[in-house]
Structure formats: C-alpha cells, structure tokens
Design a protein around this motif. Structure first.
Motif, PDB file in Angstrom:
ATOM      1  N   SER A   1       5.939   1.752  -2.499  1.00  0.00           N
ATOM      2  CA  SER A   1       7.158   1.651  -1.702  1.00  0.00           C
ATOM      3  C   SER A   1       8.268   1.019  -2.528  1.00  0.00           C
ATOM      4  O   SER A   1       8.043   0.021  -3.221  1.00  0.00           O
ATOM      5  CB  SER A   1       6.913   0.800  -0.450  1.00  0.00           C
ATOM      6  OG  SER A   1       6.001   1.429   0.414  1.00  0.00           O
TER       7      SER A   1
ATOM      8  N   ASN B   1       4.888   9.814  -4.106  1.00  0.00           N
ATOM      9  CA  ASN B   1       5.036   9.577  -2.669  1.00  0.00           C
ATOM     10  C   ASN B   1       4.938  10.873  -1.880  1.00  0.00           C
ATOM     11  O   ASN B   1       4.351  10.915  -0.799  1.00  0.00           O
ATOM     12  CB  ASN B   1       6.380   8.894  -2.386  1.00  0.00           C
ATOM     13  CG  ASN B   1       6.332   7.397  -2.593  1.00  0.00           C
ATOM     14  OD1 ASN B   1       5.481   6.716  -2.038  1.00  0.00           O
ATOM     15  ND2 ASN B   1       7.225   6.881  -3.402  1.00  0.00           N
TER      16      ASN B   1
ATOM     17  N   THR C   1       1.589   4.608   1.792  1.00  0.00           N
ATOM     18  CA  THR C   1       2.418   4.413   0.609  1.00  0.00           C
ATOM     19  C   THR C   1       2.627   2.932   0.329  1.00  0.00           C
ATOM     20  O   THR C   1       2.534   2.475  -0.813  1.00  0.00           O
ATOM     21  CB  THR C   1       3.780   5.114   0.797  1.00  0.00           C
ATOM     22  OG1 THR C   1       3.572   6.506   0.990  1.00  0.00           O
ATOM     23  CG2 THR C   1       4.666   4.905  -0.412  1.00  0.00           C
TER      24      THR C   1
ATOM     25  N   LYS D   1       3.677   6.545   5.586  1.00  0.00           N
ATOM     26  CA  LYS D   1       4.480   5.416   5.126  1.00  0.00           C
ATOM     27  C   LYS D   1       3.615   4.172   4.962  1.00  0.00           C
ATOM     28  O   LYS D   1       3.770   3.415   3.993  1.00  0.00           O
ATOM     29  CB  LYS D   1       5.619   5.151   6.118  1.00  0.00           C
ATOM     30  CG  LYS D   1       6.651   4.165   5.613  1.00  0.00           C
ATOM     31  CD  LYS D   1       7.818   4.077   6.575  1.00  0.00           C
ATOM     32  CE  LYS D   1       8.889   3.119   6.044  1.00  0.00           C
ATOM     33  NZ  LYS D   1      10.054   3.036   6.973  1.00  0.00           N
TER      34      LYS D   1
ATOM     35  N   ARG E   1       2.322  12.027   1.128  1.00  0.00           N
ATOM     36  CA  ARG E   1       2.714  12.615   2.416  1.00  0.00           C
ATOM     37  C   ARG E   1       2.026  13.962   2.639  1.00  0.00           C
ATOM     38  O   ARG E   1       1.592  14.275   3.757  1.00  0.00           O
ATOM     39  CB  ARG E   1       4.241  12.773   2.478  1.00  0.00           C
ATOM     40  CG  ARG E   1       4.985  11.452   2.530  1.00  0.00           C
ATOM     41  CD  ARG E   1       6.433  11.640   2.950  1.00  0.00           C
ATOM     42  NE  ARG E   1       7.188  12.427   1.981  1.00  0.00           N
ATOM     43  CZ  ARG E   1       7.810  11.912   0.930  1.00  0.00           C
ATOM     44  NH1 ARG E   1       7.748  10.610   0.693  1.00  0.00           N
ATOM     45  NH2 ARG E   1       8.494  12.681   0.107  1.00  0.00           N
TER      46      ARG E   1
END
Length: 321
Positions: free
Chosen positions: A231, A296, A225, A222, A300
């Motif tokens: 985001s 995204n 990102t 996160k 991850r």
C-alpha cells in the motif's frame, strides 16, 4: 467478557487475568501440559484471550485455546508497542506486558483470530523450511565463489562445499515439488483459477494461498494489499511536512518480492497489467513505482478470480457501461 493478557516466550507464558495494577499474574510452561493447566483457570464464556504474534512460539497456545472453544486475538506486536507508548509505559517486564496486553484488549477490542486449517499449517512449514534451504544454498554458493579467487583451494573444503550445494539443490527441488503438489491437492480449484492469470505461476499461486489461508482472511483486495506491504503511504501536514510516499513494507517481504517478479513477467503477456504500466510511465511515474502498481493489479485480479470462482480472461471487457 473479561480480557486476559498473555505474554508469550519460548519456554513460558505469563498470564494477566486483569489489566488492573497489582492484579494477579501467573506463569505457565509453554507446553501442552502447561497450556492445559492454564485453560483450567479460565472460562470460554467469560474470557477473551489476547496475545502478541510471536511466530511458532505462540501457535501451540493459540491452537489449543481455539480447539477448547476460547475466543483468541493474536495481534501484531507493533500495535502493542505503539499502544504502550500511548499509555506512557516506561517499565517493561513480562508481568507488566501481560497486563498491558489485557488493557489493550479492553480498549481496542481486537477481532478474533481465524485459526489456520491443518493444510495451511503444513504448507507454511514447508515454505519456511524451503526458504531456509535457499538461504543456505546462497550462503554456500557465495562461499564457493569466494574460495575460487584464492591462490590455491583446499581440495577437502572444495569437495565438502560441492557436496553440500548438490544436496541443498536436491532438497530444494523436492520441497518445491511437495509444496506445489500439496497446494494443488488441497486447493486445486484456487490454484487453477490463480494460474489462469498471466503472470502468476504455480509457485506464486501457492504462496498467495498460504498467506491468505485460501483467501479466507480478507474481505477485499485492498486489505490483502495492505497486509502484503504494497500500500502506498503519504505524509503531509501544514507547509513543513510533505514526505514523498512509498509502500508500507509490512508483511511478508519474500512474497512481496515474488509479486514484484510476477508483475514484471506479466508485462509481456497480461494485457491489463501492460496497459497499466504504460499508462503510468507515460504520466511520468518511475519504473519501480509502475511495477508496484502492476503488482497491486495482480493482487486485485487474484482476489477477483478466487472470490468470483471464474478463470481470468485476458483482455476481457465488461458489458456494463
């Protein structure tokens, strides 16, 4: 711990040893000699240095301070700018900016900057030069195309442009090979793990390693990102403000573009990415929004394989319920 504010420019940097109005400030040359003179005036045990990230102009200062054992924080200039607005600052000089940065350190207590290792610094230099070469190639190619529509072309100009374009193409190819080769030598394991993900090639893998310092600058996907500007944002207040969200677009725009292209490529071969895209499209999401979501997911996946040190297995299903 006393916070020292530093306002950096190309030739000099101004130091505020305190945030107090009218406190001492001093100007040093932004050279090895000038930085060493500054280091003699502070103590690693008592002082925490804070400065704005100003690209290459601040890197020598950060490097020498870190090597001398000082705690250094290098902050996003946007944070300092917004802090100045909060403090209702209306006058801007190098001395005032240095005191403001010192005050920012006292109030916000920023995290220490993690110094890039030498291999990352070399990779970043190669990437910067490579991007500039590509910009020059694009500019010269466009110029050549614009000349072709003229009634007649100057033979000398045409010859010079053709030679320049061939030279740039050769240099770009060599720099790309060197960058990939250095990344594979210094970060072979991470390169192998990242390229095991369908949709991430050697070029994108190397770019991710450079941006994350070998995945050492972030604690989770996160954070990465958000750093890369992918985001989603959303603004809602009462009944009058309800702004449709978009990505924050912070960070490296070029890497963001590479991830977007990688996300589109992953739709053909990455099972999870394809399923994510189809699910969002079936729910009525626009194509670009779905691609951003896939980008995204690639981040991850990249963060997971590197931190867990396991290659990606396409279509893997966890045994946990």
């Amino acid at each position: 711990m006393t916070y020292v504010g530093i306002d950096v420019s190309k030739a000099t940097f101004v130091v505020a040893y305190s945030s107090a109005k009218g406190s001492e400030t001093k100007t040093f040359k932004n050279t090895v000699k000038g930085i060493r003179e500054f280091i003699q005036t502070i103590s690693p045990k008592e002082n925490h240095c804070v400065l704005e990230a100003t690209g290459n102009y601040s890197m020598l200062l950060v490097y020498l301070l870190s090597k001398a054992g000082f705690v250094v924080s290098m902050e996003n200039p946007l944070k300092i700018k917004n802090f100045a607005r909060v403090m209702l600052s209306v006058v801007k000089t190098d001395e005032i900016d240095a005191r403001l940065i010192a005050l920012y350190g006292e109030r916000m207590q920023p995290a220490p900057f993690k110094l890039r290792n030498d291999s990352i610094l070399l990779l970043k230099q190669k990437r910067t030069v490579l991007r500039q070469l590509k910009k020059q190639l694009t500019a010269n190619t466009n110029l050549e195309g614009s000349l072709k529509v003229l009634p007649f072309i100057d033979s000398k100009s045409k010859k010079v442009l053709e030679k320049t374009i061939k030279f740039l193409q050769k240099q770009i190819k060599e720099m790309e090979e060197e960058l990939t080769s250095l990344a594979e030598i210094e970060y072979k394991k991470q390169m192998d793990l990242l390229t095991s993900i369908k949709g991430i090639g050697a070029t994108l893998a190397a770019a991710l390693i450079i941006a994350t310092g070998g995945f050492t600058y972030f604690d989770n996907a996160k954070q990465l990102t958000r750093y890369l500007g992918l985001s989603p944002t959303y603004q809602q207040s009462g009944t009058s403000v309800n702004v449709k969200g978009h990505i924050n677009r912070n960070g490296d725009a070029h890497l963001r573009s590479q991830l977007y292209i990688g996300a589109m490529a992953s739709l053909r071969c990455n099972t999870e990415c394809k399923a994510c895209f189809e699910r969002l499209r079936s729910n009525g999401k626009p194509g670009k929004v779905a691609i951003i979501a896939v980008a995204n997911k690639l981040i991850r996946q990249a963060f997971a394989v590197v931190t867990q040190e396991k290659p990606y297995v396409d279509g893997y299903k966890s045994a946990k319920p």
